[in-house]
Design a protein around this motif. Sequence first.
Motif, PDB file in Angstrom:
ATOM      1  N   LYS B  85      15.276   7.580   2.354  1.00 42.13           N
ATOM      2  CA  LYS B  85      14.421   6.491   2.848  1.00 42.13           C
ATOM      3  C   LYS B  85      13.118   6.398   2.063  1.00 42.13           C
ATOM      4  N   ASN B  86      12.842   5.189   1.604  1.00 44.65           N
ATOM      5  CA  ASN B  86      11.519   4.883   1.067  1.00 44.65           C
ATOM      6  C   ASN B  86      10.795   3.889   1.970  1.00 44.65           C
ATOM      7  N   ILE B  87      11.581   3.093   2.685  1.00 42.27           N
ATOM      8  CA  ILE B  87      10.991   2.079   3.572  1.00 42.27           C
ATOM      9  C   ILE B  87      10.587   2.772   4.871  1.00 42.27           C
ATOM     10  N   LYS B  88       9.330   2.664   5.197  1.00 40.01           N
ATOM     11  CA  LYS B  88       8.851   3.351   6.403  1.00 40.01           C
ATOM     12  C   LYS B  88       9.360   2.654   7.662  1.00 40.01           C
ATOM     13  N   ALA B  89       9.716   3.458   8.643  1.00 37.89           N
ATOM     14  CA  ALA B  89      10.141   2.900   9.927  1.00 37.89           C
ATOM     15  C   ALA B  89       8.964   2.172  10.565  1.00 37.89           C
ATOM     16  N   GLY B  90       9.219   1.050  11.208  1.00 34.42           N
ATOM     17  CA  GLY B  90       8.159   0.326  11.911  1.00 34.42           C
ATOM     18  C   GLY B  90       7.214  -0.423  11.002  1.00 34.42           C
ATOM     19  N   TYR B 169       7.342 -14.714  -6.360  1.00 31.19           N
ATOM     20  CA  TYR B 169       7.087 -13.293  -6.122  1.00 31.19           C
ATOM     21  C   TYR B 169       6.507 -13.093  -4.724  1.00 31.19           C
ATOM     22  N   ALA B 170       6.809 -11.923  -4.176  1.00 28.43           N
ATOM     23  CA  ALA B 170       6.224 -11.556  -2.891  1.00 28.43           C
ATOM     24  C   ALA B 170       5.250 -10.403  -3.073  1.00 28.43           C
ATOM     25  N   THR B 171       4.162 -10.459  -2.332  1.00 29.10           N
ATOM     26  CA  THR B 171       3.267  -9.308  -2.204  1.00 29.10           C
ATOM     27  C   THR B 171       3.327  -8.891  -0.739  1.00 29.10           C
ATOM     28  N   VAL B 172       3.500  -7.591  -0.509  1.00 35.11           N
ATOM     29  CA  VAL B 172       3.580  -7.112   0.882  1.00 35.11           C
ATOM     30  C   VAL B 172       2.626  -5.958   1.069  1.00 35.11           C
ATOM     31  N   ILE B 173       1.766  -6.077   2.050  1.00 36.57           N
ATOM     32  CA  ILE B 173       0.863  -4.967   2.351  1.00 36.57           C
ATOM     33  C   ILE B 173       1.222  -4.407   3.725  1.00 36.57           C
ATOM     34  N   SER B 279      -6.474  -8.539  -3.916  1.00 38.10           N
ATOM     35  CA  SER B 279      -7.301  -9.236  -2.943  1.00 38.10           C
ATOM     36  C   SER B 279      -6.945  -8.851  -1.505  1.00 38.10           C
ATOM     37  N   MET B 280      -5.636  -8.703  -1.241  1.00 38.19           N
ATOM     38  CA  MET B 280      -5.196  -8.340   0.112  1.00 38.19           C
ATOM     39  C   MET B 280      -5.646  -6.919   0.476  1.00 38.19           C
ATOM     40  N   SER B 281      -5.732  -6.055  -0.557  1.00 40.37           N
ATOM     41  CA  SER B 281      -6.101  -4.657  -0.300  1.00 40.37           C
ATOM     42  C   SER B 281      -7.541  -4.512   0.179  1.00 40.37           C
ATOM     43  N   GLU B 282      -8.407  -5.425  -0.259  1.00 41.93           N
ATOM     44  CA  GLU B 282      -9.843  -5.294   0.011  1.00 41.93           C
ATOM     45  C   GLU B 282     -10.158  -5.031   1.487  1.00 41.93           C
ATOM     46  N   THR B 283      -9.501  -5.837   2.344  1.00 36.04           N
ATOM     47  CA  THR B 283      -9.800  -5.740   3.781  1.00 36.04           C
ATOM     48  C   THR B 283      -9.509  -4.346   4.320  1.00 36.04           C
ATOM     49  N   TYR B 284      -8.349  -3.784   3.964  1.00 34.34           N
ATOM     50  CA  TYR B 284      -8.010  -2.478   4.533  1.00 34.34           C
ATOM     51  C   TYR B 284      -8.823  -1.348   3.902  1.00 34.34           C
ATOM     52  N   LYS B 285      -9.258  -1.537   2.664  1.00 36.34           N
ATOM     53  CA  LYS B 285     -10.198  -0.571   2.083  1.00 36.34           C
ATOM     54  C   LYS B 285     -11.465  -0.557   2.922  1.00 36.34           C
ATOM     55  N   LYS B 286     -11.954  -1.765   3.203  1.00 37.87           N
ATOM     56  CA  LYS B 286     -13.198  -1.925   3.968  1.00 37.87           C
ATOM     57  C   LYS B 286     -13.070  -1.349   5.374  1.00 37.87           C
ATOM     58  N   LEU B 287     -11.882  -1.563   5.970  1.00 40.09           N
ATOM     59  CA  LEU B 287     -11.659  -1.083   7.343  1.00 40.09           C
ATOM     60  C   LEU B 287     -11.237   0.392   7.388  1.00 40.09           C
ATOM     61  N   HIS B 288     -11.141   1.013   6.208  1.00 42.46           N
ATOM     62  CA  HIS B 288     -10.687   2.411   6.105  1.00 42.46           C
ATOM     63  C   HIS B 288      -9.339   2.616   6.787  1.00 42.46           C
ATOM     64  N   ILE B 289      -8.476   1.652   6.598  1.00 43.16           N
ATOM     65  CA  ILE B 289      -7.090   1.795   7.080  1.00 43.16           C
ATOM     66  C   ILE B 289      -6.211   1.997   5.843  1.00 43.16           C
ATOM     67  N   ASP B 290      -5.438   3.101   5.861  1.00 44.66           N
ATOM     68  CA  ASP B 290      -4.531   3.340   4.732  1.00 44.66           C
ATOM     69  C   ASP B 290      -3.478   2.249   4.670  1.00 44.66           C
ATOM     70  N   TYR B 291      -2.978   1.997   3.480  1.00 43.54           N
ATOM     71  CA  TYR B 291      -1.959   0.959   3.336  1.00 43.54           C
ATOM     72  C   TYR B 291      -1.069   1.250   2.144  1.00 43.54           C
ATOM     73  N   ASP B 292       0.141   0.730   2.209  1.00 42.82           N
ATOM     74  CA  ASP B 292       1.015   0.650   1.032  1.00 42.82           C
ATOM     75  C   ASP B 292       1.015  -0.795   0.586  1.00 42.82           C
ATOM     76  N   ILE B 293       1.122  -1.017  -0.703  1.00 40.77           N
ATOM     77  CA  ILE B 293       1.221  -2.399  -1.154  1.00 40.77           C
ATOM     78  C   ILE B 293       2.319  -2.509  -2.210  1.00 40.77           C
ATOM     79  N   HIS B 294       3.073  -3.582  -2.116  1.00 43.96           N
ATOM     80  CA  HIS B 294       4.200  -3.799  -3.023  1.00 43.96           C
ATOM     81  C   HIS B 294       4.136  -5.207  -3.604  1.00 43.96           C
ATOM     82  N   VAL B 295       4.452  -5.293  -4.880  1.00 44.39           N
ATOM     83  CA  VAL B 295       4.637  -6.608  -5.499  1.00 44.39           C
ATOM     84  C   VAL B 295       6.089  -6.663  -5.966  1.00 44.39           C
TER      85      VAL B 295
END
Lengths: 308, 308
Positions: B85-90, B169-173, B279-295
């Motif tokens: 598994k690479n895709i996280k559950a939930g 293309y899709a970007t997914v955060i 650009s999408m990453s900025e918000t979660y950096k600011k909110l100190h929420i970890d994220y994965d991002i895919h293009v």
Amino acid sequence: MNQLKIFAPATIANVSCGFDVLGLCLDTVGDEMIIRKTSEKGITISRLVGQDLPLETEKNVAGIAGLAMLEKLNLNHGFEIEIYKNIKAGSGIGSSAASSAGTVWAMNELLGKPFSAKELVPFAMEGEKLASGTAHADNVAPALLGGFTLVRSYEPLDIIKIPTPDELYATVIHPQIEVKTSDSRSVLKQKITLKESIIQIGNLGGLISGLYTSDYDLISRSLHDEIVEPLRAILIPGFDEVKANAIQAGALGAGISGSGPSIFALSKGEEMAQNVAKSMSETYKKLHIDYDIHVSKINTNGCRVVEC
Amino acid sequence: MNQLKIFAPATIANVSCGFDVLGLCLDTVGDEMIIRKTSEKGITISRLVGQDLPLETEKNVAGIAGLAMLEKLNLNHGFEIEIYKNIKAGSGIGSSAASSAGTVWAMNELLGKPFSAKELVPFAMEGEKLASGTAHADNVAPALLGGFTLVRSYEPLDIIKIPTPDELYATVIHPQIEVKTSDSRSVLKQKITLKESIIQIGNLGGLISGLYTSDYDLISRSLHDEIVEPLRAILIPGFDEVKANAIQAGALGAGISGSGPSIFALSKGEEMAQNVAKSMSETYKKLHIDYDIHVSKINTNGCRVVEC
């Protein structure tokens, strides 16, 4: 060129799952109109044959649509309109839309096409506003653009032309009964379930897809109105039987044209559409209700010049 | 051929106005799976790496999907499955669907393709039923067919593959927060207005049309969810800002992936999709929420063999 004789086509709005968004243009049913330039400014309706409608410009949908277009131009002349109605008022196949669309289409031709077909839609919608109180585009858009048209959005207005499969024919039966606009509105529910909406959306997606790929079987599977037809069908005597007859005779699907009382069916090929016509007629013969019936290829061009 | 290593893609369901009907397949995010024939009958899950999920066949979505397929066959052997598994559950990008779809797709390949991709969908849906209680097709259909898929109807099941414009293309955060399925369900309204439904239908028609004609501007105008996004967005911190950032950076549109918390954007061209990602990453950096991002380019094939 100072004068044009044109054909202003009848149209079918509310194509099943495309309630309020999808319309189509007919080819063998429509009005004729003569539009000529006049030295006098403004719009004059000089003749109206076949229907008892006001000639006063501001009380006639053609006049109102023409005036809306004139407002955007700075002309030193005007137009005179003769209308020869073949589409019966209240039939549900876009009688007022034909007059509104025909007027602005012909004026645009005589002026050397300052507007695109899409740009003409808002002018024609003003005619619809006079006729029904709502500036809807479901009928004027297919009359102006031809083929199938999708009203993606009203705010802002966004009309998309959808391709028409080559062999697609419409059969339309108009039982000579009156369905009051107030009744066809009052039966609508203002709230629907999320599930109903999703079923409708799935079918609309299927129908659009079938039109792009000429997949008649997919078109057939998608021609289903989950939301409005079950409510409005009760206002049209014999509807269920006419629809069942059409499908049994081989139609891809059938539904209410506009807000009725006309009922349309779509078929693959003219022969099938003629068979469907015979079969749809049976019910109204049996019920002793007079009817008109039309078989028409889908008209992919919309309004057209008959004579210069 | 007794063994296959495959890529089982992540997917985006509920593509804006296509809530509950339209999904798409990703190309750079997905699981790997090894499926091999065994002399023993039935399905055995021998390895599961990257997630804490049950290995028991009947408690694992891959096992359930495989068993559903076996029921339709009369085989004297079985299958063993390894899941990486690479895709996280939930995460909202079809983690369970990848395992269900990947299993039946690989089994079908090893058996010489007795089933079409569309015929595999119902088997994979059984896995979804185990995962979420509902045998929905929104994720397994794009994973199996690739590209965009429309679920026209569930009764009977009718899946339509919609073309994918070349440069899409899709970007997914994926913000590392938990949105409870029960919450994302309970915020939905079971009744909506007819007007909301018509807006949604117009947009879905526009989106399908834009996908057929590679009209990126039309796709952009149509990527709007009138019904569900306004309700579910409140469950995802930062959603409005992430979406606004994506669109400001040039995305065609953005919305909630599945039932969240992942947020997707669609863009024309990879460079734009990468800019959108920043650009999408900025918000979660600011909110100190970890994220994965895919293009990811849209994957028009679905599952694929990595190694025989």
